[in-house]
Design a protein around this motif. Sequence first.
Motif, PDB file in Angstrom:
ATOM      1  N   LEU A 115      10.022  15.006  -5.548  1.00 36.77           N
ATOM      2  CA  LEU A 115       9.462  14.002  -6.217  1.00 36.77           C
ATOM      3  C   LEU A 115       8.291  13.966  -7.316  1.00 36.77           C
ATOM      4  O   LEU A 115       7.464  14.861  -6.862  1.00 36.77           O
ATOM      5  N   SER A 116       8.470  13.663  -8.575  1.00 38.45           N
ATOM      6  CA  SER A 116       7.281  13.667  -9.325  1.00 38.45           C
ATOM      7  C   SER A 116       7.244  12.424 -10.050  1.00 38.45           C
ATOM      8  O   SER A 116       8.026  11.496 -10.144  1.00 38.45           O
ATOM      9  N   LEU A 117       6.097  12.251 -10.485  1.00 35.50           N
ATOM     10  CA  LEU A 117       5.581  10.819 -11.222  1.00 35.50           C
ATOM     11  C   LEU A 117       5.979  10.933 -12.563  1.00 35.50           C
ATOM     12  O   LEU A 117       5.778  11.946 -13.398  1.00 35.50           O
TER      13      LEU A 117
ATOM     14  N   MET B 214       0.851  -1.122  -0.083  1.00 33.59           N
ATOM     15  CA  MET B 214      -0.076   0.016   0.150  1.00 33.59           C
ATOM     16  C   MET B 214       0.884   1.251  -0.093  1.00 33.59           C
ATOM     17  O   MET B 214       0.310   2.224  -0.253  1.00 33.59           O
ATOM     18  N   LEU B 215       2.019   0.981   0.454  1.00 34.25           N
ATOM     19  CA  LEU B 215       3.029   2.270   0.447  1.00 34.25           C
ATOM     20  C   LEU B 215       3.275   2.804  -0.824  1.00 34.25           C
ATOM     21  O   LEU B 215       3.189   3.931  -1.139  1.00 34.25           O
ATOM     22  N   GLU B 216       3.588   1.851  -1.862  1.00 33.79           N
ATOM     23  CA  GLU B 216       3.745   2.301  -3.226  1.00 33.79           C
ATOM     24  C   GLU B 216       2.642   2.892  -3.814  1.00 33.79           C
ATOM     25  O   GLU B 216       2.730   4.003  -4.495  1.00 33.79           O
ATOM     26  N   LEU B 217       1.559   2.226  -3.505  1.00 36.86           N
ATOM     27  CA  LEU B 217       0.220   2.973  -4.133  1.00 36.86           C
ATOM     28  C   LEU B 217      -0.081   4.259  -3.638  1.00 36.86           C
ATOM     29  O   LEU B 217      -0.319   5.032  -4.311  1.00 36.86           O
ATOM     30  N   SER B 218       0.231   4.543  -2.262  1.00 35.40           N
ATOM     31  CA  SER B 218       0.275   5.814  -1.809  1.00 35.40           C
ATOM     32  C   SER B 218       1.133   6.708  -2.233  1.00 35.40           C
ATOM     33  O   SER B 218       0.568   7.861  -2.761  1.00 35.40           O
ATOM     34  N   ILE B 219       2.287   6.356  -2.484  1.00 31.79           N
ATOM     35  CA  ILE B 219       3.462   7.219  -3.208  1.00 31.79           C
ATOM     36  C   ILE B 219       2.895   7.685  -4.620  1.00 31.79           C
ATOM     37  O   ILE B 219       2.990   8.919  -4.886  1.00 31.79           O
ATOM     38  N   LEU B 220       2.485   6.813  -5.461  1.00 30.62           N
ATOM     39  CA  LEU B 220       2.015   6.748  -6.897  1.00 30.62           C
ATOM     40  C   LEU B 220       0.835   7.856  -6.641  1.00 30.62           C
ATOM     41  O   LEU B 220       0.986   8.839  -7.464  1.00 30.62           O
ATOM     42  N   GLY B 221      -0.126   7.430  -5.810  1.00 30.40           N
ATOM     43  CA  GLY B 221      -1.135   8.267  -5.761  1.00 30.40           C
ATOM     44  C   GLY B 221      -1.178   9.680  -5.428  1.00 30.40           C
ATOM     45  O   GLY B 221      -1.461  10.718  -6.253  1.00 30.40           O
ATOM     46  N   PHE B 222      -0.458  10.206  -4.462  1.00 32.50           N
ATOM     47  CA  PHE B 222      -0.225  11.456  -3.897  1.00 32.50           C
ATOM     48  C   PHE B 222       0.658  12.113  -5.060  1.00 32.50           C
ATOM     49  O   PHE B 222       0.566  13.238  -5.454  1.00 32.50           O
ATOM     50  N   LEU B 223       1.686  11.439  -5.644  1.00 36.79           N
ATOM     51  CA  LEU B 223       2.458  12.243  -6.452  1.00 36.79           C
ATOM     52  C   LEU B 223       1.765  12.358  -8.009  1.00 36.79           C
ATOM     53  O   LEU B 223       2.244  13.237  -8.907  1.00 36.79           O
TER      54      LEU B 223
ATOM     55  N   GLU C  15      -1.076  13.531  -8.120  1.00 42.13           N
ATOM     56  CA  GLU C  15      -1.643  14.832  -7.770  1.00 42.13           C
ATOM     57  C   GLU C  15      -0.731  16.050  -7.940  1.00 42.13           C
ATOM     58  O   GLU C  15      -1.221  17.113  -8.639  1.00 42.13           O
ATOM     59  N   GLU C  16       0.284  15.996  -7.574  1.00 42.39           N
ATOM     60  CA  GLU C  16       1.364  16.893  -7.766  1.00 42.39           C
ATOM     61  C   GLU C  16       3.008  16.578  -7.327  1.00 42.39           C
ATOM     62  O   GLU C  16       2.898  15.512  -6.406  1.00 42.39           O
ATOM     63  N   PRO C  17       3.880  17.128  -7.778  1.00 45.89           N
ATOM     64  CA  PRO C  17       5.077  16.727  -7.312  1.00 45.89           C
ATOM     65  C   PRO C  17       5.224  17.281  -5.746  1.00 45.89           C
ATOM     66  O   PRO C  17       4.830  18.238  -5.347  1.00 45.89           O
ATOM     67  N   LEU C  18       6.219  16.291  -5.121  1.00 43.83           N
ATOM     68  CA  LEU C  18       6.176  16.664  -3.545  1.00 43.83           C
ATOM     69  C   LEU C  18       7.649  16.263  -3.025  1.00 43.83           C
ATOM     70  O   LEU C  18       8.142  15.467  -3.592  1.00 43.83           O
ATOM     71  N   HIS C  19       7.916  17.038  -1.936  1.00 39.47           N
ATOM     72  CA  HIS C  19       9.288  16.615  -1.281  1.00 39.47           C
ATOM     73  C   HIS C  19       9.040  15.349  -0.222  1.00 39.47           C
ATOM     74  O   HIS C  19       7.753  15.176   0.084  1.00 39.47           O
TER      75      HIS C  19
END
Length: 174
Positions: free
Chosen positions: A68-70, A1-10, A12-16
């Motif tokens: 970080l960005s997708l 679920m961690l990877e899904l959360s990372i991909l999902g939030f990124l 939406e927008e780039p984040l540190h």
Amino acid sequence: MLELSILGFLYEEPLHGYELKARIQALSGHIRPVSDGALYPAIARLVKAALLEQRTEPGSGAAHRRILSLTETGRTELLARLRNPKDTEITDGQRFFTLLAFLRHLPDRAEQAAVLRRRQSFLDTPSSFFYRDGEPVRAEEAPDVFRQGMLRIARATGAEERAWLDEAIRGLES
């Protein structure tokens, strides 16, 4: 679920990393806290797989921040994971909530409804925390007030979730 959360939030927008961690913590809450020892290796794996990019920007102080960005490949991967979630992402309540947090990114309403139907099908399968002679124990049959409480709460939560799923699926299919 961690990877899904990372991909999902990124998606939406780039984040540190710090902001990404804060958002993941807010989503998963105290149930599944995320440590730096889990987050940063997951980010490294996703960068190595070309799903994420990282760039350095000046910070508000002297330290630089990694943003970080997708990548396009990462966007494709997120959509594939949303279209075809793992069984545990359907059957585990917390994992399903994480999936729901990002399901809106799937552009096809019929595909969104199909994911919800999988959860609906899972909830329609009789189950219980406790069994007697191979049959699920109902709240009214539980041997003590504590197990009765567990079963009553689960029944009420399940009924509300089923009602929401019916409503959401109807809305997506109209």
